[in-house]
Every structure is written in C-alpha cells, then in structure tokens.
Write a protein that holds these residues in place. Structure first.
Motif, PDB file in Angstrom:
ATOM      1  N   ALA A   1       0.823  -1.216   0.000  1.00  0.00           N
ATOM      2  CA  ALA A   1       0.000   0.000   0.000  1.00  0.00           C
ATOM      3  C   ALA A   1       0.854   1.260   0.000  1.00  0.00           C
ATOM      4  N   SER A   2       2.048   1.177   0.569  1.00  0.00           N
ATOM      5  CA  SER A   2       2.913   2.366   0.620  1.00  0.00           C
ATOM      6  C   SER A   2       3.362   2.804  -0.766  1.00  0.00           C
TER       7      SER A   2
ATOM      8  N   ALA B   1       1.408   3.410  -3.111  1.00  0.00           N
ATOM      9  CA  ALA B   1       0.433   4.442  -3.475  1.00  0.00           C
ATOM     10  C   ALA B   1       0.312   5.531  -2.420  1.00  0.00           C
ATOM     11  N   PHE B   2       0.475   5.164  -1.144  1.00  0.00           N
ATOM     12  CA  PHE B   2       0.175   6.104  -0.060  1.00  0.00           C
ATOM     13  C   PHE B   2       1.386   6.578   0.723  1.00  0.00           C
TER      14      PHE B   2
ATOM     15  N   THR C   1       2.619   6.827   5.243  1.00  0.00           N
ATOM     16  CA  THR C   1       1.397   6.804   6.056  1.00  0.00           C
ATOM     17  C   THR C   1       0.692   5.446   6.003  1.00  0.00           C
ATOM     18  N   ALA C   2       1.018   4.632   5.013  1.00  0.00           N
ATOM     19  CA  ALA C   2       0.408   3.297   4.912  1.00  0.00           C
ATOM     20  C   ALA C   2       0.740   2.443   6.131  1.00  0.00           C
TER      21      ALA C   2
ATOM     22  N   THR D   1      -4.986  -0.213   5.902  1.00  0.00           N
ATOM     23  CA  THR D   1      -4.020  -0.093   4.809  1.00  0.00           C
ATOM     24  C   THR D   1      -3.497  -1.458   4.386  1.00  0.00           C
TER      25      THR D   1
ATOM     26  N   ARG E   1       5.599   5.636  -4.267  1.00  0.00           N
ATOM     27  CA  ARG E   1       5.822   6.371  -3.018  1.00  0.00           C
ATOM     28  C   ARG E   1       6.401   5.492  -1.920  1.00  0.00           C
TER      29      ARG E   1
END
Length: 152
Positions: A45-46, A48-49, A52-53, A60, A117
């Motif tokens: 997920a990190s 894309a995010f 904060t993932a 997440t 990201r």
C-alpha cells in the motif's frame, strides 16, 4: 480469437492464481525474516500512499492486498494482450511464462517501485534473486500456463 467471456475467464483465473501464489510465497519469505503479513501488505500500500500506509493497521493492509491483486490481474491482462499479436506465446507457456515473470520483476524492481511512493531500500542481491525466482515461478508461469490451458 477467443470470445470476450473466454478471454475474461483466462485473465481472471490466471490473475487470481498468480496473485495468490505470489503473496503466499512472499509472505512466507518475509515471515521467515520476522516480518508479519500486515507489514508486507502495508508496504504494498505504501507504493500508493507513502509512509502513512504503515500507520493504518488493517485498513491499509487491506488496501495493500487489493492493490496486489489489482496488479496481478493487470499483469494477466497484459500477458493476454501480448498473445493476440504473438499467438506463439501460448504454444510455449513454460518458456514464455518464465520470460514474462523475469520481465515483470525487472520492471517492478527498476521502474515501478522506484517511481512509487514506497520507501527506497538499498539493493540486496540475494533478495533480488529470490524475488526474481518468485516472479518467474509464482507470477509469470502460472499466468502463462493457465492462459495456455483456457485459450488453446
């Protein structure tokens, strides 16, 4: 040329199998290193995010598994698209699946993840070769073999 329904079946079945095998293999490797599944999924997920993932716990991690399978289905669709102008790909699923898995790993390692990201990590040859094997055996070959079976 297969019907749209058969093409979608080939993409769905091969994407689901590749996504499952890839996440099982990678999570087993990470677990052996003490990394829990939730952390692996948050890392996905990190992409894309960002960082904060890792703060979103199960939320997440769930996004990570959704993204993981989205990528698997997208890769299955790309493989299918390649079979249209190059039907010989389906006649050689072992070789072409291995080649596809290797190309996917190269693209993920040197283009997609670096442009995402996700936190930048130092290169580790052993981990890179291990993931190359995972992408060949658990992504490329299952996609090719399932599509060969359904589309031939």
């Amino acid at each position: 040329m297969p019907t749209c329904t058969v093409a979608l079946e080939a993409i769905a079945a091969s994407g689901a199998l590749a996504g499952l095998l890839d996440i099982l293999a990678t999570s087993a490797l990470m677990r052996a290193q003490g990394v829990p599944l939730q952390r692996l999924l948050q890392f996905i997920a990190s992409g894309a995010f960002g960082a904060t993932a890792f703060e979103g716990r199960n939320r997440t991690a769930t996004l990570g598994i959704v993204l993981h399978f989205f990528i698997a289905f997208a890769l299955a669709a790309v493989f299918y698209a390649l079979t249209l102008p190059l039907p010989m790909i389906l006649r050689h699923p072992w070789f072409c699946g291995a080649l596809f898995g290797a190309v996917v790993h190269l693209a993920m390692s040197f283009i997609i993840v670096p442009l995402s990201r996700a936190a930048k990590r130092t290169f580790n040859l052993k981990a890179w070769i291990t993931q190359l094997a995972v992408h060949i055996l658990c992504v490329g070959m299952p996609i090719a073999l399932v599509q060969h079976t359904i589309l031939q």
